[in-house]
Design an enzyme around this catalytic site. Sequence first.
Site, PDB file in Angstrom:
ATOM      1  N   THR A  10       0.920  -1.263   0.163  1.00  0.00           N
ATOM      2  CA  THR A  10      -0.191   0.223  -0.119  1.00  0.00           C
ATOM      3  C   THR A  10       0.892   1.257  -0.215  1.00  0.00           C
ATOM      4  O   THR A  10       0.391   2.419  -0.236  1.00  0.00           O
ATOM      5  CB  THR A  10      -0.964  -0.041   1.150  1.00  0.00           C
ATOM      6  OG1 THR A  10      -0.132  -0.248   2.570  1.00  0.00           O
ATOM      7  CG2 THR A  10      -1.892  -1.017   1.176  1.00  0.00           C
ATOM      8  N   ILE A  13       7.873   1.475  -2.137  1.00  0.00           N
ATOM      9  CA  ILE A  13       8.304   0.560  -3.176  1.00  0.00           C
ATOM     10  C   ILE A  13       7.252  -0.606  -3.411  1.00  0.00           C
ATOM     11  O   ILE A  13       6.964  -0.865  -4.701  1.00  0.00           O
ATOM     12  CB  ILE A  13       9.287  -0.170  -2.721  1.00  0.00           C
ATOM     13  CG1 ILE A  13      10.539   0.831  -2.609  1.00  0.00           C
ATOM     14  CG2 ILE A  13      10.083  -0.986  -3.932  1.00  0.00           C
ATOM     15  CD1 ILE A  13      12.000   0.218  -2.068  1.00  0.00           C
ATOM     16  N   ARG A  33      -1.247  -4.526   6.196  1.00  0.00           N
ATOM     17  CA  ARG A  33      -2.093  -4.714   7.429  1.00  0.00           C
ATOM     18  C   ARG A  33      -3.348  -3.858   7.667  1.00  0.00           C
ATOM     19  O   ARG A  33      -4.260  -4.236   8.183  1.00  0.00           O
ATOM     20  CB  ARG A  33      -1.069  -4.096   8.766  1.00  0.00           C
ATOM     21  CG  ARG A  33       0.232  -5.110   8.982  1.00  0.00           C
ATOM     22  CD  ARG A  33       0.995  -4.259  10.181  1.00  0.00           C
ATOM     23  NE  ARG A  33       1.509  -2.998   9.544  1.00  0.00           N
ATOM     24  CZ  ARG A  33       2.069  -2.353  10.479  1.00  0.00           C
ATOM     25  NH1 ARG A  33       2.325  -2.579  11.687  1.00  0.00           N
ATOM     26  NH2 ARG A  33       2.645  -1.138  10.132  1.00  0.00           N
ATOM     27  N   ASP A  59      -0.387  -9.442   8.886  1.00  0.00           N
ATOM     28  CA  ASP A  59       0.839  -8.725   9.788  1.00  0.00           C
ATOM     29  C   ASP A  59       1.981  -9.725   9.947  1.00  0.00           C
ATOM     30  O   ASP A  59       1.777 -10.765  10.312  1.00  0.00           O
ATOM     31  CB  ASP A  59       0.236  -8.329  11.136  1.00  0.00           C
ATOM     32  CG  ASP A  59       1.242  -7.572  11.914  1.00  0.00           C
ATOM     33  OD1 ASP A  59       2.551  -7.481  11.225  1.00  0.00           O
ATOM     34  OD2 ASP A  59       1.120  -7.329  13.026  1.00  0.00           O
ATOM     35  N   ASN A  86       8.276  -7.049   0.115  1.00  0.00           N
ATOM     36  CA  ASN A  86       8.660  -5.861   0.121  1.00  0.00           C
ATOM     37  C   ASN A  86       8.394  -5.227   1.579  1.00  0.00           C
ATOM     38  O   ASN A  86       8.946  -4.210   2.114  1.00  0.00           O
ATOM     39  CB  ASN A  86       7.893  -4.791  -0.676  1.00  0.00           C
ATOM     40  CG  ASN A  86       7.987  -3.574  -0.439  1.00  0.00           C
ATOM     41  OD1 ASN A  86       8.944  -3.011  -0.495  1.00  0.00           O
ATOM     42  ND2 ASN A  86       7.026  -2.854   0.250  1.00  0.00           N
ATOM     43  N   TYR A 148      19.276  -3.187  11.391  1.00  0.00           N
ATOM     44  CA  TYR A 148      18.758  -3.272  10.196  1.00  0.00           C
ATOM     45  C   TYR A 148      19.581  -3.538   8.817  1.00  0.00           C
ATOM     46  O   TYR A 148      18.849  -4.371   8.079  1.00  0.00           O
ATOM     47  CB  TYR A 148      18.365  -1.755   9.821  1.00  0.00           C
ATOM     48  CG  TYR A 148      17.544  -1.413   8.444  1.00  0.00           C
ATOM     49  CD1 TYR A 148      16.117  -1.636   8.438  1.00  0.00           C
ATOM     50  CD2 TYR A 148      18.174  -1.185   7.342  1.00  0.00           C
ATOM     51  CE1 TYR A 148      15.351  -1.392   7.199  1.00  0.00           C
ATOM     52  CE2 TYR A 148      17.625  -0.784   6.189  1.00  0.00           C
ATOM     53  CZ  TYR A 148      16.167  -0.978   6.108  1.00  0.00           C
ATOM     54  OH  TYR A 148      15.699  -1.027   4.959  1.00  0.00           O
ATOM     55  N   LYS A 152      19.078  -7.054   6.307  1.00  0.00           N
ATOM     56  CA  LYS A 152      19.085  -6.795   5.173  1.00  0.00           C
ATOM     57  C   LYS A 152      20.354  -7.664   4.298  1.00  0.00           C
ATOM     58  O   LYS A 152      20.016  -8.073   3.148  1.00  0.00           O
ATOM     59  CB  LYS A 152      18.818  -5.480   4.706  1.00  0.00           C
ATOM     60  CG  LYS A 152      17.892  -4.666   4.917  1.00  0.00           C
ATOM     61  CD  LYS A 152      16.576  -5.348   4.388  1.00  0.00           C
ATOM     62  CE  LYS A 152      15.257  -4.485   4.545  1.00  0.00           C
ATOM     63  NZ  LYS A 152      13.922  -4.982   4.085  1.00  0.00           N
ATOM     64  N   VAL A 181      14.624   6.339  -0.622  1.00  0.00           N
ATOM     65  CA  VAL A 181      13.578   6.196  -1.679  1.00  0.00           C
ATOM     66  C   VAL A 181      12.482   6.881  -1.254  1.00  0.00           C
ATOM     67  O   VAL A 181      12.183   6.816   0.290  1.00  0.00           O
ATOM     68  CB  VAL A 181      12.946   4.883  -2.060  1.00  0.00           C
ATOM     69  CG1 VAL A 181      11.972   4.846  -3.194  1.00  0.00           C
ATOM     70  CG2 VAL A 181      14.371   3.762  -2.548  1.00  0.00           C
ATOM     71  N   THR A 183       9.454   7.210   0.333  1.00  0.00           N
ATOM     72  CA  THR A 183       8.316   6.659   0.693  1.00  0.00           C
ATOM     73  C   THR A 183       8.000   7.077   2.063  1.00  0.00           C
ATOM     74  O   THR A 183       8.378   8.123   2.638  1.00  0.00           O
ATOM     75  CB  THR A 183       8.648   5.155   0.834  1.00  0.00           C
ATOM     76  OG1 THR A 183       9.495   4.910   1.659  1.00  0.00           O
ATOM     77  CG2 THR A 183       9.379   4.832  -0.581  1.00  0.00           C
TER      78      THR A 183
END
Length: 257
Positions: A10, A13, A33, A59, A86, A148, A152, A181, A183
């Site tokens: 939603t 990306i 979610r 979720d 994503n 993080y 990744k 990005v 977002t």
Amino acid sequence: MTTALITGSTAGIGAAFARRLAADGHNLVLVARDTKRLAEQATELHDRHGIEAEVLTADLATDHGIEAVATRLGDRKNPVDLLVNNAGFGNKGRYLDVSMADELKMLKVHCEAVLRLTSAATEAMRERGRGGVVNVASVAAFVPRGTYGASKAWVVQFTQGAAKDLAGSGVRLMALCPGFVRTEFHQRAGMGTDNIPKWMWLDADKLVAAALADLARGKSLSIPDPRYKALMGVVKVTPRALLGGITSKTGRKYGPQ
């Protein structure tokens, strides 16, 4: 018509993947979610492009959510031809400043969900002899910077390893590693973005176009912008001790922990 399933569809990306794939004529399974936002997105994409857009509220920080999506990916009667993992988020704060519950939630979404959903999808795809998976990682995977980046990095290593194991099966896997990005990512994490240089920002729609082109070429790793490719080239030749100091300083200034 082929079907693509996108988690975190939603915004950001994920939404860019949904727009592009719908425009290309793919039916969609939209996963997030927020049921209301999913329904609005599905209606818009159906009305604009004439595709079928299925909604699946889940979720991925919960076993129930992961299982629901895995079950859909394993549906042999309504197969999914492309999976885009994503869904993800960042925590604000340095290591030990972030609660253990939030750290584990990140690993659940970034690692466990990616493993389980990729496995559910590729098992069905291998039976059919075709299919693709895009696991969205980050350029943070290549630098020593917090939970993080570590999560990744796992996504990149897992995806490239699985791609080798499935070579020749007709199933393609690719880790997508974008930089900054525009977002909702930083806003949701409560991170300011005013101090991020303009040249570091990427457009989500252009990023997705480059990523899909790389997937079609059979790449297992996509860094879809010349600026970040150049930066990662520098990272490769920078001593790890020096790189750790640089990324610690820039991570506190710009990125998630």
